[in-house]
Design a protein around this motif. Structure first.
Motif, PDB file in Angstrom:
ATOM      1  N   UNK A 108      14.711   4.980  -9.641  1.00 58.98           N
ATOM      2  CA  UNK A 108      14.393   5.141  -8.097  1.00 58.98           C
ATOM      3  C   UNK A 108      13.427   4.573  -7.691  1.00 58.98           C
ATOM      4  N   UNK A 109      12.148   4.799  -8.437  1.00 63.88           N
ATOM      5  CA  UNK A 109      10.764   4.061  -7.949  1.00 63.88           C
ATOM      6  C   UNK A 109      10.894   2.485  -8.213  1.00 63.88           C
ATOM      7  N   UNK A 110      11.380   2.041  -9.177  1.00 64.91           N
ATOM      8  CA  UNK A 110      11.330   0.889  -9.788  1.00 64.91           C
ATOM      9  C   UNK A 110      12.537  -0.221  -8.687  1.00 64.91           C
ATOM     10  N   UNK A 111      13.435   0.638  -7.996  1.00 66.70           N
ATOM     11  CA  UNK A 111      14.343   0.000  -7.293  1.00 66.70           C
ATOM     12  C   UNK A 111      13.267  -0.172  -5.842  1.00 66.70           C
ATOM     13  N   UNK A 112      12.585   0.640  -5.513  1.00 70.11           N
ATOM     14  CA  UNK A 112      11.533   0.670  -4.507  1.00 70.11           C
ATOM     15  C   UNK A 112      10.715  -0.526  -4.670  1.00 70.11           C
ATOM     16  N   UNK A 113      10.173  -0.722  -5.942  1.00 73.62           N
ATOM     17  CA  UNK A 113       9.161  -1.792  -6.277  1.00 73.62           C
ATOM     18  C   UNK A 113      10.077  -3.327  -6.022  1.00 73.62           C
ATOM     19  N   UNK A 114      11.248  -2.932  -6.370  1.00 69.19           N
ATOM     20  CA  UNK A 114      12.004  -4.451  -6.294  1.00 69.19           C
ATOM     21  C   UNK A 114      12.033  -4.904  -4.735  1.00 69.19           C
ATOM     22  N   UNK A 115      12.299  -3.994  -3.977  1.00 68.87           N
ATOM     23  CA  UNK A 115      12.055  -4.352  -2.521  1.00 68.87           C
ATOM     24  C   UNK A 115      11.114  -5.007  -1.984  1.00 68.87           C
ATOM     25  N   UNK A 116      10.025  -4.619  -2.429  1.00 64.15           N
ATOM     26  CA  UNK A 116       8.604  -5.360  -2.168  1.00 64.15           C
ATOM     27  C   UNK A 116       8.302  -6.568  -3.167  1.00 64.15           C
ATOM     28  N   UNK A 149      12.659  -7.052  11.524  1.00 58.29           N
ATOM     29  CA  UNK A 149      13.306  -5.798  11.650  1.00 58.29           C
ATOM     30  C   UNK A 149      14.202  -5.518  10.470  1.00 58.29           C
ATOM     31  N   UNK A 150      14.871  -6.473  10.027  1.00 61.97           N
ATOM     32  CA  UNK A 150      15.560  -6.239   8.700  1.00 61.97           C
ATOM     33  C   UNK A 150      15.013  -5.869   7.594  1.00 61.97           C
ATOM     34  N   UNK A 151      13.931  -6.362   7.477  1.00 60.49           N
ATOM     35  CA  UNK A 151      12.836  -6.120   6.150  1.00 60.49           C
ATOM     36  C   UNK A 151      12.244  -4.874   6.285  1.00 60.49           C
ATOM     37  N   UNK A 152      11.870  -4.511   7.525  1.00 56.85           N
ATOM     38  CA  UNK A 152      11.290  -3.050   7.574  1.00 56.85           C
ATOM     39  C   UNK A 152      12.420  -1.969   7.548  1.00 56.85           C
ATOM     40  N   UNK A 153      13.696  -2.511   7.926  1.00 54.24           N
ATOM     41  CA  UNK A 153      14.697  -1.337   7.838  1.00 54.24           C
ATOM     42  C   UNK A 153      14.948  -1.303   6.197  1.00 54.24           C
ATOM     43  N   UNK A 154      15.092  -2.304   5.507  1.00 53.51           N
ATOM     44  CA  UNK A 154      15.529  -2.519   4.188  1.00 53.51           C
ATOM     45  C   UNK A 154      14.399  -1.532   3.411  1.00 53.51           C
ATOM     46  N   UNK A 155      13.326  -1.909   3.544  1.00 47.79           N
ATOM     47  CA  UNK A 155      12.094  -1.225   2.645  1.00 47.79           C
ATOM     48  C   UNK A 155      12.082   0.079   3.160  1.00 47.79           C
ATOM     49  N   UNK A 156      12.292   0.703   4.284  1.00 47.94           N
ATOM     50  CA  UNK A 156      12.131   1.987   4.732  1.00 47.94           C
ATOM     51  C   UNK A 156      13.186   3.053   4.370  1.00 47.94           C
ATOM     52  N   UNK A 189       0.762  -1.356  -0.083  1.00 43.71           N
ATOM     53  CA  UNK A 189       0.011   0.205  -0.183  1.00 43.71           C
ATOM     54  C   UNK A 189       0.643   1.232   0.056  1.00 43.71           C
ATOM     55  N   UNK A 190       2.005   1.332   0.702  1.00 41.58           N
ATOM     56  CA  UNK A 190       2.958   2.554   0.711  1.00 41.58           C
ATOM     57  C   UNK A 190       3.416   2.722  -0.443  1.00 41.58           C
ATOM     58  N   UNK A 191       3.762   1.561  -1.139  1.00 45.69           N
ATOM     59  CA  UNK A 191       4.426   1.735  -2.453  1.00 45.69           C
ATOM     60  C   UNK A 191       3.515   2.177  -3.561  1.00 45.69           C
ATOM     61  N   UNK A 192       2.372   1.731  -3.526  1.00 47.41           N
ATOM     62  CA  UNK A 192       1.226   2.163  -4.383  1.00 47.41           C
ATOM     63  C   UNK A 192       0.978   3.570  -4.444  1.00 47.41           C
ATOM     64  N   UNK A 193       0.889   3.948  -3.046  1.00 42.42           N
ATOM     65  CA  UNK A 193       0.683   5.489  -2.841  1.00 42.42           C
ATOM     66  C   UNK A 193       1.599   6.231  -3.354  1.00 42.42           C
ATOM     67  N   UNK A 194       3.042   5.876  -3.224  1.00 44.27           N
ATOM     68  CA  UNK A 194       3.970   6.653  -3.608  1.00 44.27           C
ATOM     69  C   UNK A 194       4.012   6.518  -5.181  1.00 44.27           C
ATOM     70  N   UNK A 195       3.942   5.643  -5.679  1.00 45.08           N
ATOM     71  CA  UNK A 195       4.062   5.473  -6.992  1.00 45.08           C
ATOM     72  C   UNK A 195       2.848   6.217  -7.833  1.00 45.08           C
ATOM     73  N   UNK A 196       1.825   6.425  -7.147  1.00 43.38           N
ATOM     74  CA  UNK A 196       0.522   7.194  -7.698  1.00 43.38           C
ATOM     75  C   UNK A 196       1.035   8.819  -7.516  1.00 43.38           C
ATOM     76  N   UNK A 197       1.611   8.951  -6.538  1.00 46.68           N
ATOM     77  CA  UNK A 197       1.972  10.402  -6.128  1.00 46.68           C
ATOM     78  C   UNK A 197       2.838  10.749  -7.303  1.00 46.68           C
TER      79      UNK A 197
END
Length: 263
Positions: A133-141, A209-216, A70-78
């Motif tokens: 940029x946005x594609x790299x964020x997509x990749x983590x998810x 914790x590691x997952x949240x840190x990497x994605x954040x 959800x966080x990714x999709x909202x940033x993508x749309x923005x």
């Protein structure tokens, strides 16, 4: 002692043994049943504890997955809407400049808006192109081997954290199976599984914790990159316009600017 007396004695002893057997048998049977019941209860508790923990872990993963997506999709749309707005604003301004100064004079401004590799196209790339940029964020998810997929693995894949706990409960030759086959102390069984569960929880918490840190971290980097790219695009557009008309342009604040840290 004559034969008749001996026979009476033997007969009496036999009857006594029979009576004792009749009396003791229910007690032995009760003891065996109690031990069997305690063993069954211990086994059932181990399995119930695993099922309860597995349900919790899978629920935690699904909730985090939904949040991250959800966080990714909202940033993508923005970001995509932000790019479209900037393109529209720049295009409308270009038409006004073209109308006043002519296409030849305004060509450099046109290029920074529409040509590959120039100002607005560079911003477009950070929003839409693979590897940026946005594609790299997509990749983590979404991509295999990256942050959220590694978390998925610890929950669902064979040989990893939750599956190792499952094995101790259900697989042949491991902790509970050994107890079922060979018996043992119930308190020790519970102590062993308490340690197994503790180690599992520790590994799973570390994974979360590691997952949240990497994605954040990737989200923060993505926002920073988009903000810088947009800022650079607007500056180039304004500077190019100024060379033609003598005045730059302020595109205003909108879209992703709400996430950008002023510096």
């Amino acid at each position: 002692m004559n034969k008749i007396s001996m026979r009476k004695t033997v007969s009496s002893l036999f009857l006594l043994l029979v009576c004792l057997a009749v009396l003791v048998s229910p007690l032995l049977s009760t003891a065996v049943q109690a031990a069997s019941s305690a063993k069954s209860q211990a086994i059932a508790k181990v399995k119930a504890d695993y099922q309860s923990y597995a349900t919790k872990v899978k629920g935690d993963y699904q909730r985090y997955k939904q949040q991250a997506e959800g966080d990714y999709r909202r940033l993508q749309a923005l970001a995509q809407n932000d790019y479209r707005q900037l393109m529209q604003k720049a295009t409308e301004d270009y038409r006004a400049v073209q109308k006043q100064y002519g296409s030849k004079e305004a060509d450099a401004y046109y290029g920074e808006i529409h040509r590959n590799g120039l100002a607005l196209d560079q911003y477009y790339g950070e929003v839409y192109r693979n590897g940026l940029a946005l594609d790299q964020y997509y990749g983590e998810i979404y991509r295999s081997g990256l942050a959220l997929d590694r978390y998925y693995g610890e929950v669902y894949r064979n040989g990893l954290t939750l599956d190792q706990y499952y094995g101790e409960v259900y697989r042949n030759g491991l902790t509970l199976d050994y107890f079922q086959r060979h018996g043992g102390n119930i308190a020790t069984l519970h102590k062993n599984f308490a340690k197994i569960r503790e180690n599992t929880q520790k590994k799973m918490k570390q994974t979360e914790t590691q997952t949240a840190q990497a994605i954040n971290q990737k989200r923060t980097q993505t926002i920073q990159t988009l903000c810088v790219s947009k800022k650079n695009a607007m500056k180039t557009l304004s500077d190019t316009r100024k060379e033609i008309t003598g005045t730059g342009i302020d595109f205003g604040t909108f879209g992703i600017d709400s996430l950008c840290v002023a510096k």
